[in-house]
Design an enzyme around this catalytic site. Structure first.
Site, PDB file in Angstrom:
ATOM      1  N   ALA A   1       0.828  -1.208   0.000  1.00 23.51           N
ATOM      2  CA  ALA A   1       0.000   0.000   0.000  1.00 23.51           C
ATOM      3  C   ALA A   1       0.854   1.246   0.000  1.00 23.51           C
ATOM      4  CB  ALA A   1      -0.915   0.010   1.220  1.00 23.51           C
ATOM      5  N   ASN A   2       0.241   2.361  -0.378  1.00 21.77           N
ATOM      6  CA  ASN A   2       0.860   3.667  -0.217  1.00 21.77           C
ATOM      7  C   ASN A   2       0.289   4.300   1.039  1.00 21.77           C
ATOM      8  OD1 ASN A   2       2.295   3.502  -2.592  1.00 21.77           O
ATOM      9  ND2 ASN A   2       1.638   5.500  -3.288  1.00 21.77           N
ATOM     10  N   ARG A   3       1.067   5.202   1.627  1.00 25.99           N
ATOM     11  CA  ARG A   3       0.625   5.879   2.839  1.00 25.99           C
ATOM     12  C   ARG A   3      -0.219   7.089   2.437  1.00 25.99           C
ATOM     13  NH1 ARG A   3       2.831   4.874   7.632  1.00 25.99           N
ATOM     14  NH2 ARG A   3       4.846   4.083   6.989  1.00 25.99           N
TER      15      ARG A   3
END
Ligand code: C5P
Length: 222
Positions: A29-31
């Site tokens: 995932a991306n933050r």
């Protein structure tokens, strides 16, 4: 209520991260909290637009008065965006994962004593912003991208504007602390021939001002 500068306009917004599955229980995932994208959707609705928000997995509520479509992965986000077209204005605030696992495992990967750690083969995800900006028939009149940079913010934003074929880049300076997941943002609005730098503002205020800016741009262009 107040003025409705986007009455009759359709606005499409992406927000949040994407999750790219590794197996049924794990993901890359991306933050991203989705706070800025969701605030823009709310501001567009308040300005009278008909708004579709395509959101990755976030913990914040759907904005009131906005059609919200929930997706997980970049490919799902692209499909949802394409089926929400046409739109007058498209704003890509999502933090899309650049890569996904080439073949997600159908069952949970098991840790086995003595066995080597699995290697993940990654493949590139579609660039949703660039894909929409390149559409021939129904390209939105205004295509807006975001860029998070730590240095040379304006130069990199200009390059990104050209590479992705969009009309405006909202560049945030993430060199300081607290932008990611925080409630304030420092942005520069970069177009082909202009740069506007705003003071550090709450994300809700960045959203309201951005929508006012886009309403003025779309009026000037129509
Ligand atoms: O290239 P970079 O990821 O920095 O570009 C950021 C901009 O491109 C953001 O507007 C983001 O929403 C959009 N983007 C996208 N699809 C991707 C990667 C980025 O729409 N796969």
């Amino acid at each position: 209520s107040g003025p409705k500068p986007l009455a009759g306009k359709r606005v499409l917004i992406t927000s949040g991260p994407t999750h790219e599955p590794i197996d049924p229980v794990r993901y890359i995932a991306n933050r991203s909290s989705g706070k800025q994208g969701h605030a823009i959707a709310a501001a567009a609705a308040a300005a009278g637009a008909s708004v579709t928000l395509v959101s990755g997995p976030v913990t914040i509520p759907d904005p009131a008065g906005v059609e919200t479509i929930h997706v997980e992965s970049a490919r799902e986000m692209l499909a949802a965006v394409e089926s929400a077209l046409p739109a007058d204005i498209a704003i890509f605030a999502a933090a899309v994962a650049d890569w996904r696992v080439a073949e997600a495992a159908p069952g949970k990967l098991k840790k086995q004593a003595g066995a080597e750690a699995p290697a993940l083969a990654l493949v590139e995800n579609p660039d949703i912003l660039a894909t929409v900006a390149a559409r021939e028939i129904d390209r939105p009149a205004l295509v807006v991208g975001f860029a998070a940079e730590t240095d040379n913010v304006i130069d990199y934003a200009r390059a990104k504007l050209a590479r992705k074929g969009c009309d405006l880049i909202v560049a945030n300076d993430v060199g300081g602390t607290g932008v990611m997941g925080g409630d304030a943002n420092t942005v520069h609005l970069v177009s082909a021939d202009n740069v506007e730098t705003w003071p550090t503002l709450p994300k809700s205020e960045v959203a309201t001002r951005l929508i006012a800016h886009l309403a003025a741009m779309s009026k000037a262009g129509s």
